[in-house]
Design an enzyme around this catalytic site. Structure first.
Site, PDB file in Angstrom:
ATOM      1  N   CYS A  84      18.078  -8.143  32.100  1.00  0.00           N
ATOM      2  CA  CYS A  84      17.765  -6.825  32.033  1.00  0.00           C
ATOM      3  C   CYS A  84      18.729  -6.032  31.364  1.00  0.00           C
ATOM      4  O   CYS A  84      18.650  -6.149  30.047  1.00  0.00           O
ATOM      5  CB  CYS A  84      17.917  -6.124  33.622  1.00  0.00           C
ATOM      6  SG  CYS A  84      16.753  -4.674  33.774  1.00  0.00           S
ATOM      7  N   HIS A 179      15.023  -9.638  36.973  1.00  0.00           N
ATOM      8  CA  HIS A 179      16.080 -10.039  37.719  1.00  0.00           C
ATOM      9  C   HIS A 179      15.999 -11.438  38.530  1.00  0.00           C
ATOM     10  O   HIS A 179      15.621 -11.264  39.605  1.00  0.00           O
ATOM     11  CB  HIS A 179      16.348  -8.781  38.749  1.00  0.00           C
ATOM     12  CG  HIS A 179      16.881  -7.506  37.905  1.00  0.00           C
ATOM     13  ND1 HIS A 179      18.321  -7.279  37.887  1.00  0.00           N
ATOM     14  CD2 HIS A 179      16.235  -6.656  37.402  1.00  0.00           C
ATOM     15  CE1 HIS A 179      18.488  -6.222  37.452  1.00  0.00           C
ATOM     16  NE2 HIS A 179      17.552  -5.865  36.935  1.00  0.00           N
ATOM     17  N   GLU A 181      17.996 -13.091  39.694  1.00  0.00           N
ATOM     18  CA  GLU A 181      19.158 -13.114  40.770  1.00  0.00           C
ATOM     19  C   GLU A 181      18.699 -12.388  42.064  1.00  0.00           C
ATOM     20  O   GLU A 181      19.281 -12.555  43.047  1.00  0.00           O
ATOM     21  CB  GLU A 181      20.361 -12.667  40.291  1.00  0.00           C
ATOM     22  CG  GLU A 181      20.647 -11.199  40.340  1.00  0.00           C
ATOM     23  CD  GLU A 181      19.728 -10.335  39.186  1.00  0.00           C
ATOM     24  OE1 GLU A 181      19.144 -11.143  38.324  1.00  0.00           O
ATOM     25  OE2 GLU A 181      20.196  -9.158  38.854  1.00  0.00           O
TER      26      GLU A 181
HETATM   27  N1  GLN Z   1      18.000   0.550  32.374  1.00  0.00           N
HETATM   28  C1  GLN Z   1      18.963  -0.207  32.084  1.00  0.00           C
HETATM   29  C2  GLN Z   1      19.506  -0.339  30.697  1.00  0.00           C
HETATM   30  O1  GLN Z   1      18.751   0.016  29.966  1.00  0.00           O
HETATM   31  C3  GLN Z   1      18.941  -1.710  32.661  1.00  0.00           C
HETATM   32  C4  GLN Z   1      18.423  -1.622  33.965  1.00  0.00           C
HETATM   33  C5  GLN Z   1      18.807  -3.117  34.822  1.00  0.00           C
HETATM   34  O2  GLN Z   1      19.593  -3.840  34.390  1.00  0.00           O
HETATM   35  N2  GLN Z   1      18.215  -3.016  35.844  1.00  0.00           N
HETATM   36  O3  GLN Z   1      20.651  -0.741  30.596  1.00  0.00           O
END
Ligand code: GLN
Length: 196
Positions: A84, A179, A181
């Site tokens: 992410c 994610h 995890e």
């Molecule tokens: N929206 C976040 C970003 O752009 C990432 C979101 C997340 O890691 N769950 O940094």
């Protein structure tokens, strides 16, 4: 094997837990540590950059003096997985949002991403994902997730959700906009550890 989870902000305990589950599932001896200092960073065999807020993580990596060494490790072939926000940080280009916030990217992967790209009404969702190299679908958990908008050079897309790229690999570096995890499924962590 020593697994490091970058621990400046974001989903750290979940990654430490899943790393231990994955090591067990593989029958490999090892440990997973939270990395906040340079000597810890230099001691690990592979690295996880968690989700969180990419702008914040980027600033803190500079503040704690970890930024340049992570780049050097990635270029040296140390296996790295970014999830992410971690996926955003691994990209060469972060799109309009990264530019506007002045987010400095690690740039280890020949790809561009678009932050928070899945639209407001779908800020969080789950979807089964077909991932290259896995026999069964992986439970994808997306939270304000980025999209991989293009990949070039030796960066290869490994998974798409509704036509949009959500996972890529470039040699020793893996990035996913979801994610792993936050699931009960250790296969993404196992994929990383199999590169060590
Ligand atoms: N929206 C976040 C970003 O752009 C990432 C979101 C997340 O890691 N769950 O940094």
């Amino acid at each position: 094997m020593k697994v490091g989870v970058i621990s400046v902000q974001g989903a750290v305990p979940e990654h430490l837990h899943m790393s231990r589950v994955a090591l067990d599932a593989m029958g490999r001896k090892g440990e997973a540590i939270a990395v906040r200092r340079l000597d810890d960073l230099r001691s690990v065999d592979c690295l996880i950059i968690p989700g969180g807020e990419s702008t914040t993580i980027s600033k803190l990596l500079r503040k704690f003096g970890l930024f340049a060494d992570i780049v050097a490790m990635g270029m040296d072939g140390v296996p790295i997985m970014g999830t992410c926000a971690g996926c955003v940080l691994l990209a060469k280009k972060g799109g309009e949002q990264a530019e506007r916030t002045g987010t400095e990217l690690l740039g280890l992967m020949d790809m561009s991403v678009d932050r928070n790209a899945f639209g407001r009404q779908r800020e969080s969702f789950e979807a089964p994902l077909e991932i290259e190299g896995l026999n069964d679908p992986f439970p994808g958990v997306f939270i304000r997730a980025p999209m991989i908008t293009s990949a070039w050079g030796s960066c290869r897309v490994m998974c798409r959700h509704q036509g949009e790229a959500v996972m890529a690999r470039q040699d020793n570096v893996l990035a996913m906009s979801f994610h792993p995890e936050l699931t009960g499924d250790p296969r993404m962590h196992q994929m990383l550890f199999s590169l060590v």
